[in-house]
Structure formats: structure tokens, C-alpha cells
Design a protein around this motif. Structure first.
Motif, PDB file in Angstrom:
ATOM      1  N   SER A 357       0.836  -1.196   0.000  1.00  0.00           N
ATOM      2  CA  SER A 357       0.000   0.000   0.000  1.00  0.00           C
ATOM      3  C   SER A 357       0.871   1.245   0.000  1.00  0.00           C
ATOM      4  CB  SER A 357      -0.921   0.017   1.224  1.00  0.00           C
ATOM      5  OG  SER A 357      -1.768  -1.105   1.233  1.00  0.00           O
ATOM      6  N   ILE A 358       0.415   2.257  -0.731  1.00  0.00           N
ATOM      7  CA  ILE A 358       1.142   3.514  -0.853  1.00  0.00           C
ATOM      8  C   ILE A 358       0.179   4.648  -0.558  1.00  0.00           C
ATOM      9  CG2 ILE A 358       2.462   5.010  -2.392  1.00  0.00           C
ATOM     10  CD1 ILE A 358       3.240   2.565  -3.971  1.00  0.00           C
ATOM     11  N   PHE A 382      -3.341   1.970  -3.500  1.00  0.00           N
ATOM     12  CA  PHE A 382      -3.209   3.378  -3.133  1.00  0.00           C
ATOM     13  C   PHE A 382      -4.203   3.691  -2.029  1.00  0.00           C
ATOM     14  CE2 PHE A 382      -4.400   7.915  -4.043  1.00  0.00           C
ATOM     15  CZ  PHE A 382      -3.283   8.448  -3.430  1.00  0.00           C
ATOM     16  N   GLU A 383      -3.711   4.174  -0.879  1.00  0.00           N
ATOM     17  CA  GLU A 383      -4.563   4.469   0.266  1.00  0.00           C
ATOM     18  C   GLU A 383      -4.717   5.978   0.423  1.00  0.00           C
ATOM     19  OE1 GLU A 383      -4.051   0.805   3.344  1.00  0.00           O
ATOM     20  OE2 GLU A 383      -2.710   2.505   3.594  1.00  0.00           O
ATOM     21  N   GLN A 384      -5.905   6.385   0.869  1.00  0.00           N
ATOM     22  CA  GLN A 384      -6.165   7.801   1.097  1.00  0.00           C
ATOM     23  C   GLN A 384      -5.527   8.294   2.394  1.00  0.00           C
ATOM     24  OE1 GLN A 384      -7.524   9.760  -1.121  1.00  0.00           O
ATOM     25  NE2 GLN A 384      -7.911   8.064  -2.530  1.00  0.00           N
ATOM     26  N   SER A 385      -5.289   7.396   3.339  1.00  0.00           N
ATOM     27  CA  SER A 385      -4.664   7.761   4.615  1.00  0.00           C
ATOM     28  C   SER A 385      -3.620   6.714   4.981  1.00  0.00           C
ATOM     29  CB  SER A 385      -5.717   7.863   5.722  1.00  0.00           C
ATOM     30  OG  SER A 385      -6.398   6.634   5.883  1.00  0.00           O
ATOM     31  N   ASP A 388      -1.433   0.939   9.181  1.00  0.00           N
ATOM     32  CA  ASP A 388      -0.377  -0.022   9.533  1.00  0.00           C
ATOM     33  C   ASP A 388       0.063  -0.847   8.324  1.00  0.00           C
ATOM     34  OD1 ASP A 388      -0.415   0.833  12.147  1.00  0.00           O
ATOM     35  OD2 ASP A 388      -1.858  -0.688  12.800  1.00  0.00           O
ATOM     36  N   ARG A 389      -0.752  -0.870   7.254  1.00  0.00           N
ATOM     37  CA  ARG A 389      -0.402  -1.624   6.049  1.00  0.00           C
ATOM     38  C   ARG A 389       0.429  -0.802   5.072  1.00  0.00           C
ATOM     39  NH1 ARG A 389      -4.490  -2.213   3.072  1.00  0.00           N
ATOM     40  NH2 ARG A 389      -3.774  -4.052   1.937  1.00  0.00           N
ATOM     41  N   THR A 390       0.542   0.483   5.322  1.00  0.00           N
ATOM     42  CA  THR A 390       1.253   1.373   4.401  1.00  0.00           C
ATOM     43  C   THR A 390       2.750   1.082   4.432  1.00  0.00           C
ATOM     44  OG1 THR A 390      -0.396   3.090   4.818  1.00  0.00           O
ATOM     45  CG2 THR A 390       1.642   3.771   3.752  1.00  0.00           C
TER      46      THR A 390
END
Length: 589
Positions: A357-358, A382-385, A388-390
Motif C-alpha cells: 500500500s502507498i 493506493f490508500e487515502q490515509s 499499519d499496512r502502508t
């Protein structure tokens, strides 16, 4: 002459004659027997796949005589197809008479049906004795060697008992195999692509002994002339048309070197790339060392073939994201996309998780499109925030100066630091898309911020999970000008292990203070206020309110700091020096 000698001479003459005949029938480009021979206007023949590539050029010419040719003048030759079928039938008959131990030219291209008709056994792609010898010297290969040996043992058992394995259904672009291939990351030697070449260079990869393997000589007869090529055995083994002789040595290496000179690697862009994508319609080719650097590439250790990232089998990728040319397979659960990046690479986090995740911060519209392309190409989310997975937080390059320092800090920046994520510039996305692989993130990592806090992102990444305020009790005292800054500072302090207490009035009574404040003997106490002693009024508040409050606590506070001190410590990933902020220093100021 003895009977054994006569038989050996007979076998040699038969093999030589079959090889000469096969060379005349073989496609002039890929040097394999054409299943669907295409006759050009100049009367030379190509296989249908190579013919499509020739006609795809702006100026198509015959690879043999260089005569201009067109698709309209070409046709599929049924008579030539019958000749090729008859030739492979002869090869199958000879293989059945001589036994499996004898290596025949073009033996790997004999159809299974013809082999079964003549009671012959399908020849192995490469001798296991050679595979074991090459793999024995490679680090971390014990599991892989056992897996390859078990595959061949299972295949032999199935042949003797007359059983066949269930084949996966594929589209016309992908042929089914006798057994399910094992898709895995490349477990061979780890190489430095920027290392200086040492010694004799390999005719395939243009590298020397710096890869951890010596370059050896391969001597063969090509068109009746003696030819010598110097290659790595690993490079030669992964060339598609190389086969093994009865003594375990590789043959057709020189021919593969000649063929690979026209093929350019998709990673390093140099010629000599023999390992093409397993899907026939794909034009990607690689050096075996470079294929490991291409994120998403998978390797079939049984058939010694490479599959590019676009056509790698993965049920986790939604069918909507697949390329229109990618075959759809009803695969089992063990088939999944595996990145070819090893644990020693700085970007290993990109393939260590099931779905990387980015998150992005301060990105403009163009950078948002770039991150969408990156995630689609390399199967990322792609994450908005930040969560812990980022794994990576991408900052806009407009917010980073020439020294790779951040001009403006954001909540996502702080969130990435506290979780030990990579903090990189958006130039990392552009460089990865340009080189068609995930490049080293360290070359694009943010080094700090313009407030003088240097090295924080790197410390956060290397010391992932370390909480800098784990032994600290922070008491936020007094009124604030920015409620958002206060909440941000308190939240980050809690995330970094601090015990946080909020007290608005410095003149709170001792009884009320004892009710809301429970100080631990093992924690050091630090008071956090909103302002520095920058003017006369501030110094008066320090002397009349803040310092007396710090001294009358049941456990005296060590220092009085500001909100910026907390945020700067988080950015540095280490608590800043309390020397000039200690109670003694403040009283003497």
C-alpha cells in the motif's frame, strides 16, 4: 569393429543426418521447427510467430536473403507442414529405438502423441545432473533443489503408472504443460547491476565473474565450422533452445548466442537476452540476472522459462486489470504473483506483504495520475490515509527542496514516520515507471525537513517500532493558539509511547492536581507549553506560572518545552537535547 562401436558410429551418423535435415526445416529466426510454416515470396520459410514479427516492421525483409516481403505474398504451406510432421515422427521413432538416454536434435519439439505412439519417453529440458551441479553452489537453494527433484520423481511415477496430470485450461496464447509449473522468485545469486565487470564477459549477459559464477567456454560446430562462445552456465541453461547431451553438457549454446544477439533486454537494454516471456505473443526478453530485477517476473524452475510481469499468473489481480493479451488460467491457490526483488534490496517491502500500500501527500493532479499508473503496473494499493499496512508515503516533489528536505510537514508525513514507512519523493514513481521496474527507493528518500531535523525518515525505517517517548510523561499546560497543533502534538506523543495529560490552568490546586495527575516514578516528567521565552511577557509567564507549576509536582519536571519540540523530536526520531530547556537553565535565563 565391435558391435558396440558399430552401434555408436551408427547413432552418430543418424544424429548428424537428422540435425542437418532439421536445420534446413527450422525457422530462420527462432531456429525451431515451425508448427505452422509460412512461405515468403522469396520461397524461404518462417514459423507463424516469427512471420508476424517480421510483418510488424515498417520495412519487412526476409531474415535469410534480405529480400523485401509482404504479408499478401506469404501463405501457410501445407506441404511443408506435412514434411515437418513426418520429420518429427521420424525423430520419435529414432528416440524410441535408441532409448531416452540418447539426446536427439530437436528432440524437445517432438509432439507427445508421436512419442507415445513409438513407445518413447519425452526428453527432459535439461539434465538433472547439470541442474544439481549448478544449484549446489548457489546460496539458499536447498528448498528449490528438493522441489525440482520432487517434480521429476512425480513425473517418472506418473509415466510408469500410466497416469496423466490434469491440465489447466488456457487461451490460445498459452499452451498447456504436462505438469503445473512452479512459479517462484529468482533464488539464484544476488548481483549488483552497477558492479564493475571482472574477467571474461559472458556472450549473453555481458557480465563477468562478479556475478559469483565463472565464465566458461562452449565449443560446438555451427554450419560445419568450429565455434567457441564464452558464457555463464546459468545464462546458457536458461536459454530456451539449449538442451543437454548424454554426458550432461549443454548443447546448442552457440546457436542461442547467435539468436540472442538480435534480442534486447527489457531491463538493461543490452543485447544478448535469450530468455523471452513464456507467452508466445509477448516480445519481452531478459538476461536471467536482469529478470530478477524486474518486479513481478516469475520463473518456472521445471521448464527453465521466464514470464514477464504482465503475463505472470496471479489470481489476486482482478481480471479487469489484466492485459488484453494476458491468458486467463483457472489456477490453484498456490499460484500467485511473486516479485523478483530479494530481501537484500531496499524495496523488499514492496513484495513482502500480500498487497503493498502507498499513500500520498500534497500530490498534484499529475502526480496522482502517476501513482495510479504505478499501482496498476506493480500491483500495489493506493490508500487515502496512512495505516499499519502502508509501506511508502510519497511526498510531492514541489514540497521538497534540492537537498531533499521537506518544506512543509503533513499528518501523513508524521504518520509514515511513526510507522517506519519509506518517505520518498514522487520522482521515485516516475523513475520506476521509466525503467519498468521498482528502482531503489533510497535514491529518492526524503532526508529531513527545512527546520534542521535531518535523518529522521531513515532512522524511522531502520528502527521500525521504536517509541522515542516510551519513558516520558508529557504534561500539556496552559492555553493554546492552535487547537489543531495541540491535538496533533498530543496524538503523536501518545503514538510514540508517551503518557499524556492535559491541564489548562497552571494555578490548579494541589488537590485537583492529584486527582487528574498520577506520576510514575519510572517516567521522566516534561511540561509542554505553547510559547518560548521570546519576549518580556512570555518570560513573565514562565517565571510566575510555568516554572512554579513544574516544581510543585509530586515528581518535579525535568524541563519545559514547546509543541514544536515534540514535533521536531518526532521528525528526528530521537528526543532532542533538554539542556537549555531544563528547569535550572530556565531559572537562570
Amino acid at each position: 569393429m565391435s558391435i558396440d562401436g558399430a552401434l555408436a558410429a551408427f547413432r552418430e551418423h543418424v544424429t548428424t543426418s537428422l540435425k542437418e535435415l532439421g536445420d534446413h526445416l527450422a525457422c530462420a529466426v527462432c531456429l525451431s521447427l515451425p508448427k505452422t510454416p509460412i512461405k515468403l515470396g522469396c520461397s524461404h520459410y518462417l514459423c507463424d510467430e516469427c512471420a508476424k514479427r517480421v510483418f510488424g516492421n515498417k520495412k519487412s525483409t526476409c531474415p535469410t536473403c534480405r529480400t523485401p516481403c509482404t504479408k499478401r505474398e506469404s501463405r501457410m504451406d501445407e506441404r511443408m507442414k506435412s514434411i515437418v510432421d513426418s520429420f518429427t515422427n521420424v525423430l520419435a521413432a529414432v528416440s524410441g529405438a535408441m532409448g531416452e538416454c540418447d539426446e536427439l536434435p530437436f528432440g524437445s519439439q517432438i509432439p507427445k502423441e508421436q512419442l507415445e505412439l513409438h513407445g518413447a519417453v519425452a526428453q527432459r529440458r535439461t539434465s538433472m545432473s547439470l541442474v544439481k551441479g549448478l544449484r549446489a553452489g548457489m546460496p539458499g537453494e536447498s528448498t528449490l533443489r528438493r522441489a525440482v527433484e520432487m517434480i521429476w520423481e512425480d513425473k517418472e511415477t506418473e509415466r510408469t503408472q500410466g497416469r496423466t496430470k490434469e491440465r489447466a485450461s488456457t487461451s490460445q496464447a498459452c499452451e498447456t504443460a504436462d505438469a503445473e509449473p512452479i512459479y517462484a522468485t529468482w533464488n539464484g545469486p544476488l548481483i549488483d547491476p552497477n558492479a564493475e565487470v571482472e574477467g571474461i564477459t559472458c556472450a549473453f549477459c555481458k557480465r563477468g565473474s562478479e556475478v559469483g559464477e565463472a565464465v566458461v567456454a562452449f565449443e560446438e560446430k555451427v554450419s560445419g565450422k568450429k565455434k567457441v562462445e564464452y558464457c555463464h552456465e546459468t545464462c546458457a541453461m536458461w536459454a530456451p533452445l539449449t538442451t543437454s547431451a548424454a554426458d550432461g553438457s549443454l548443447v546448442n549454446v552457440c546457436k542461442e548466442v547467435h539468436r540472442a544477439r538480435r534480442l534486447r533486454c527489457g531491463v538493461c537494454k543490452k543485447t544478448g537476452a535469450p530468455s523471452g516471456c513464456k507467452i508466445g505473443t509477448c516480445r519481452q526478453s531478459f538476461h536471467i540476472w536482469c529478470a530478477r530485477l524486474q518486479h513481478g517476473t516469475t520463473f518456472d524452475e521445471q521448464g527453465f522459462s521466464v514470464t514477464c510481469p504482465v503475463h505472470s499468473i496471479t489470481p489476486t489481480t482482478p481480471s479487469a486489470k489484466r492485459s488484453s493479451q494476458a491468458p486467463f488460467l483457472s489456477t490453484s491457490a498456490k499460484h500467485r504473483r511473486l516479485g523478483s526483488i530479494g530481501p537484500s534490496d531496499t524495496s523488499y517491502e514492496m513484495v513482502a506483504l500480500t498487497k503493498p500500500s502507498i499513500a500520498g501527500s500534497f500530490l498534484n493532479d499529475e502526480e496522482k495520475k502517476t501513482i495510479e499508473k504505478f499501482c496498476a503496473k506493480f500491483d500495489c494499493e493506493f490508500e487515502q490515509s496512512v495505516s499499519d499496512r502502508t509501506t511508502h508515503v510519497v511526498m510531492s516533489k514541489s514540497k521538497i527542496n534540492a537537498d531533499r528536505c521537506l518544506k512543509k510537514r503533513s499528518d501523513k508525513f508524521f504518520g509514515g514516520l511513526t510507522r517506519g514507512c519509506w518517505i520518498v519523493s514522487s520522482t521515485w514513481l516516475q523513475a520506476s515507471l521509466k525503467e519498468n521496474r521498482i528502482v531503489d527507493a533510497e535514491d529518492h528518500e526524503v532526508l529531513g525537513d527545512t527546520r534542521g531535523n535531518q535523518g529522521g525518515p531513515r532512522r524511522a525505517r531502520l528502527n521500525k517500532g521504536v517509541k522515542i517517548f516510551s519513558d516520558t510523561h508529557l504534561i500539556y499546560l496552559g492555553k493554546v493558539q492552535s487547537q489543531q497543533q495541540l491535538e496533533t502534538s498530543m496524538q503523536l506523543a501518545r503514538v510514540d509511547g508517551a503518557i499524556v495529560t492535559r491541564i489548562e490552568d497552571a494555578k490548579i490546586s494541589s488537590d485537583e492536581l492529584s486527582e487528574v495527575l498520577n506520576l510514575n516514578d519510572t517516567s521522566r516528567v516534561v511540561v509542554v507549553v505553547n510559547e518560548e521565552q521570546s519576549n518580556k511577557a512570555a518570560r513573565a509567564r514562565y517565571a510566575e506560572e510555568f516554572i512554579p507549576f513544574a516544581k510543585r509536582l509530586s515528581k518535579a519536571a525535568e524541563a519545559i518545552v514547546t509543541h514544536d519540540f515534540v514535533l521536531d523530536s518526532v521528525c528526528r526520531r530521537e528526543v532532542m537535547d533538554l539542556g537549555d530547556r531544563s528547569i535550572e537553565a530556565l531559572e537562570s535565563a
